[in-house]
Design a protein around this motif. Structure first.
Motif, PDB file in Angstrom:
ATOM      1  N   GLN A 143       0.939  -1.288   0.004  1.00 26.22           N
ATOM      2  CA  GLN A 143       0.186  -0.014   0.177  1.00 26.22           C
ATOM      3  C   GLN A 143       0.998   1.176   0.017  1.00 26.22           C
ATOM      4  N   ARG A 144       0.409   2.235  -0.712  1.00 25.88           N
ATOM      5  CA  ARG A 144       1.203   3.631  -0.679  1.00 25.88           C
ATOM      6  C   ARG A 144       1.584   4.040   0.848  1.00 25.88           C
ATOM      7  N   ASN A 151       8.125   4.868   1.964  1.00 26.50           N
ATOM      8  CA  ASN A 151       7.304   5.847   1.736  1.00 26.50           C
ATOM      9  C   ASN A 151       6.470   5.640   0.210  1.00 26.50           C
ATOM     10  N   MET A 152       6.333   4.421   0.045  1.00 17.75           N
ATOM     11  CA  MET A 152       5.940   4.308  -1.494  1.00 17.75           C
ATOM     12  C   MET A 152       4.857   4.776  -1.967  1.00 17.75           C
ATOM     13  N   SER A 153       4.772   4.986  -3.194  1.00 17.96           N
ATOM     14  CA  SER A 153       3.713   5.642  -4.127  1.00 17.96           C
ATOM     15  C   SER A 153       3.779   4.492  -5.268  1.00 17.96           C
ATOM     16  N   PRO A 154       2.561   4.747  -6.061  1.00 16.72           N
ATOM     17  CA  PRO A 154       2.424   3.882  -7.256  1.00 16.72           C
ATOM     18  C   PRO A 154       3.369   4.155  -8.273  1.00 16.72           C
ATOM     19  N   ASP A 163       6.454   3.869  -7.777  1.00 16.75           N
ATOM     20  CA  ASP A 163       7.665   2.968  -7.280  1.00 16.75           C
ATOM     21  C   ASP A 163       7.234   1.730  -7.863  1.00 16.75           C
ATOM     22  N   SER A 164       6.180   1.592  -8.254  1.00 15.43           N
ATOM     23  CA  SER A 164       5.871   0.039  -8.976  1.00 15.43           C
ATOM     24  C   SER A 164       6.847  -0.238  -9.877  1.00 15.43           C
ATOM     25  N   VAL A 176       2.807  -1.221  -6.138  1.00 19.43           N
ATOM     26  CA  VAL A 176       2.231  -0.181  -5.145  1.00 19.43           C
ATOM     27  C   VAL A 176       0.816   0.236  -5.420  1.00 19.43           C
TER      28      VAL A 176
END
Lengths: 112, 114
Positions: free
Chosen positions: B14-15, B82-85, B87-88, B113
């Motif tokens: 999850q983000r 602190n992942m965001s989409p 970073d996919s 993500v």
């Protein structure tokens, strides 16, 4: 100008054809050169190193032209299993490090 | 040659969360690299990790976002923080051969993500 440039293709060839890829690099001080093969959804794998005198491994021939700053890969008698992306890699950056730089890859599709 | 394993092989996160990717090599190596490869793109170098020194990050990548550990000559971790989409991607570790500078890659970690 990008450090390492390749034609992304795709190169679409019939089985048995001969196909050649080129790769140009910008750093004249580069020391090591390689071709890698990457199959879909897999990691890159070393195909062959490229030596100044040129080298051959079965159906694959790699050549280096330092004067014109390019390397080439020739595939003879293409097989269906040769379908993949071929990545050119050049080691060495301005300043002397051995950090490898990848081209964006050339896609090869061999069809029956 | 070197045999490299990576864990996890894939994950869906999850983000806002963080994921740590492990890279294990079957022999001692000096230079390890972390790459990112987005769909249809070539490899982008994130950082170089040498044992006993701070990782060296490429332009566009920062330690706060991608902290790296290199506790010994056979192991390294990359954390995607602190992942965001965006970073996919597939994250790959690699090592440099000592004699001829060829690279060996791990099988990659496929991160999604949401």
């Amino acid at each position: 100008r990008k450090e390492v440039e390749q034609d992304p293709g795709p190169f679409n060839v019939p089985e048995g054809a001969t196909v050649a890829f080129n790769c140009t690099y910008s750093n004249s001080a580069s020391q090591s050169f390689f071709w890698y093969r990457q199959d879909c959804r897999k990691e890159p794998k070393l195909l062959m190193s490229v030596y100044s005198s040129g080298n051959e491994d079965g159906r694959f021939t790699a050549q280096l032209n330092r004067a014109s700053q390019y390397i080439s890969l020739l595939i003879r008698d293409s097989k269906l299993s040769d379908s993949a992306t071929y990545l050119c890699v050049v080691n060495g950056r301005p300043g002397g490090s051995y950090i490898p730089t990848f081209g964006r890859g050339t896609s090869l599709i061999v069809h029956p | 040659s070197a045999v490299i394993s990576q864990k996890p092989s894939r994950d869906i996160c999850q983000r806002g969360t963080s994921l740590t990717i492990q890279c294990q090599v079957d022999s001692q190596v000096t230079m390890m690299f972390w790459y990112r490869q987005q769909p249809g793109q070539s490899l982008t170098l994130i950082a170089t990790a040498n044992q006993g020194s701070e990782a060296t990050y490429e332009s566009g990548f920062v330690i706060d976002k991608f902290p790296i550990s290199r506790p010994n000559l056979t192991f390294s971790t990359l954390t995607v923080s602190n992942m965001s989409p965006e970073d996919s991607s597939i994250y790959l570790c690699s090592v440099l051969g000592t004699s001829t500078y060829e690279q060996y890659f791990g099988p990659g970690t496929r991160l999604t993500v949401t």
